[in-house]
Design a protein around this motif. Structure first.
Motif, PDB file in Angstrom:
ATOM      1  N   THR A 109      56.459  24.564  43.422  1.00  0.00           N
ATOM      2  CA  THR A 109      55.896  25.508  44.369  1.00  0.00           C
ATOM      3  C   THR A 109      55.352  24.751  45.575  1.00  0.00           C
ATOM      4  O   THR A 109      54.593  23.796  45.409  1.00  0.00           O
ATOM      5  CB  THR A 109      54.748  26.297  43.705  1.00  0.00           C
ATOM      6  OG1 THR A 109      55.266  27.002  42.587  1.00  0.00           O
ATOM      7  CG2 THR A 109      54.126  27.274  44.681  1.00  0.00           C
ATOM      8  N   ARG A 150      53.021  23.495  48.434  1.00  0.00           N
ATOM      9  CA  ARG A 150      51.562  23.431  48.520  1.00  0.00           C
ATOM     10  C   ARG A 150      51.158  23.455  49.993  1.00  0.00           C
ATOM     11  O   ARG A 150      51.690  22.698  50.795  1.00  0.00           O
ATOM     12  CB  ARG A 150      51.046  22.168  47.835  1.00  0.00           C
ATOM     13  CG  ARG A 150      51.454  22.076  46.374  1.00  0.00           C
ATOM     14  CD  ARG A 150      51.225  20.684  45.789  1.00  0.00           C
ATOM     15  NE  ARG A 150      49.802  20.344  45.726  1.00  0.00           N
ATOM     16  CZ  ARG A 150      49.183  19.519  46.543  1.00  0.00           C
ATOM     17  NH1 ARG A 150      49.869  18.903  47.517  1.00  0.00           N
ATOM     18  NH2 ARG A 150      47.892  19.269  46.410  1.00  0.00           N
ATOM     19  N   ASP A 156      49.819  33.026  48.695  1.00  0.00           N
ATOM     20  CA  ASP A 156      49.724  32.994  47.232  1.00  0.00           C
ATOM     21  C   ASP A 156      50.610  34.069  46.608  1.00  0.00           C
ATOM     22  O   ASP A 156      51.328  33.812  45.638  1.00  0.00           O
ATOM     23  CB  ASP A 156      48.270  33.202  46.790  1.00  0.00           C
ATOM     24  CG  ASP A 156      47.416  31.952  46.961  1.00  0.00           C
ATOM     25  OD1 ASP A 156      47.982  30.841  46.908  1.00  0.00           O
ATOM     26  OD2 ASP A 156      46.197  32.082  47.141  1.00  0.00           O
ATOM     27  N   ASP A 216      51.389  27.835  47.053  1.00  0.00           N
ATOM     28  CA  ASP A 216      50.087  27.454  46.506  1.00  0.00           C
ATOM     29  C   ASP A 216      49.191  26.927  47.628  1.00  0.00           C
ATOM     30  O   ASP A 216      49.437  25.849  48.170  1.00  0.00           O
ATOM     31  CB  ASP A 216      50.284  26.379  45.429  1.00  0.00           C
ATOM     32  CG  ASP A 216      48.979  25.948  44.786  1.00  0.00           C
ATOM     33  OD1 ASP A 216      47.968  26.666  44.942  1.00  0.00           O
ATOM     34  OD2 ASP A 216      48.980  24.892  44.113  1.00  0.00           O
ATOM     35  N   VAL A 222      46.274  25.066  48.662  1.00  0.00           N
ATOM     36  CA  VAL A 222      45.419  24.087  47.992  1.00  0.00           C
ATOM     37  C   VAL A 222      44.115  23.855  48.739  1.00  0.00           C
ATOM     38  O   VAL A 222      43.166  23.305  48.166  1.00  0.00           O
ATOM     39  CB  VAL A 222      46.166  22.747  47.812  1.00  0.00           C
ATOM     40  CG1 VAL A 222      47.370  22.932  46.896  1.00  0.00           C
ATOM     41  CG2 VAL A 222      46.610  22.159  49.161  1.00  0.00           C
TER      42      VAL A 222
END
Length: 365
Positions: A14, A16, A35, A40, A42
């Protein structure tokens, strides 16, 4: 490997992301959208200084970067990130002329692409763009910002500053250039490297919103020997002139007579989710133009330009695709190559010579 969006594969992981915006509301909304779309988030940052720190700490695959922020703005943050830890960056730009100018500066500094912030009811309008945003972030996350797509030649170098060829003449061809993600700086280098004495008629279809294409045309005009402008309905161009398809309209080559082309603009439905679409322009040119045709498919997400390239080749024209190593996102060129519509696959900085080679008539020195 390349991912489904045309960028470099991240081996199935996925992507980031770090989200940068001085508005807490916007940071939250963007983070939720990403999301939900399989990205993702972070870390988030409220200004450029925090953005640089977050990138160094989290080493993300992609950054969404606001332009206007207090203290360290988005442009300075891009410059710092590209100097300290080069990372694919998607700019979030206001849909204004001033926003366009700064956005192009950010692209010059190393950002891969941009996405326009909506005005008015932000939450409603941004939500309607969620799919586009997620696709764009995933494409930019796969971009190669360390590889060969960086220019090895100064964008300010004009054709007149390079050796003049005296052993060739050119056919005065029509050159059709298609580009999307990662494309503006490549297009600028290609058009800027074409000599005026080749007498080309150039049409550029760059996926870009309407507030940006006029500024983009101005940049191409300043960087090249050609007279470049944003196209208007009914425009005509001859040798030594270039048009940029305006954002929000398809550009159709509607007529050709003598050494001039006539174009019209339409608001027909988007193709491949975009308007302008290069397929529309290329296919109309293949049907209308009697003289030599060259199609060029540069870096970009998606499949636009592939069918247009095939139409040009079927009409007896010559098609060039940018190679994988020099493409920020190897989507559009890859589709054209897979379709069997391409004669030459070249690095971005070799495309101008490819165009000249395809149109050169050898004469005695």
């Amino acid at each position: 490997m390349r991912n489904e969006w045309g960028g470099a594969s991240m081996t199935g992981a996925t992507p980031r992301a770090v989200v940068v915006d001085d508005s807490h509301f916007m940071r939250t909304m963007l983070s939720d959208m990403l999301d939900d779309g399989g990205v993702d988030v972070v870390a988030t940052a409220a200004d450029g200084a925090e953005a640089v720190t977050a990138v160094l700490e989290h080493e993300p695959d992609v950054v969404t970067m606001d332009l206007e922020m207090p203290d360290v703005d988005g442009l300075e943050a891009v410059e710092r990130i590209m100097a300290e830890r080069p990372t694919p960056i998607l700019m979030l730009s206001a849909h204004t002329a001033d926003g366009a100018d700064v956005t192009f500066e950010a692209l010059d500094a190393g950002a891969v692409d941009f996405f326009t912030k909506p005005g008015g009811e932000v939450s409603t309008q941004m939500s309607s763009k969620e799919t586009q945003l997620v696709q764009k972030v995933k494409a930019v996350a796969g971009a190669d910002v360390d590889g060969g797509h960086a220019s090895s030649r100064s964008s300010s170098e004009r054709p007149s500053e390079r050796p003049t060829r005296t052993d060739s003449e050119y056919e005065g061809a029509t050159v059709l250039i298609a580009s999307s993600t990662g494309g503006p700086t490549v297009v600028e280098r290609v058009v800027g490297a074409l000599p005026r004495d080749a007498d080309f008629r150039i049409i550029v279809v760059q996926h870009m919103p309407d507030a940006f294409t006029e500024r983009f045309a101005d940049r191409l005009d300043a960087a090249s020997e050609y007279d470049v402008r944003e196209a208007s309905d009914g425009d005509r161009i001859g040798g030594g002139e270039a048009l940029v398809a305006p954002g929000g309209s398809h550009l159709v080559v509607a007529g050709a007579g003598g050494d001039r082309l006539r174009v019209k603009l339409t608001e027909d439905p988007p193709e491949h989710g975009v308007r302008p679409a290069a397929d529309v322009t290329m296919q109309s040119a293949a049907e209308t133009v009697d003289g030599p045709l060259v199609g060029v498919v540069l870096t970009g997400m998606g499949a636009d330009g592939a069918e247009g390239a095939r139409a040009i080749r079927d009409a007896g024209g010559h098609v060039i695709a940018q190679d994988e190593a020099s493409s920020a996102v190897f989507g559009m060129p890859k589709r054209a190559i897979e379709l069997g519509a391409v004669d030459d696959v070249l690095a971005g900085d070799d495309v101008p010579d490819g165009i000249l080679d395809a149109t050169r008539i050898e004469v005695n020195a």
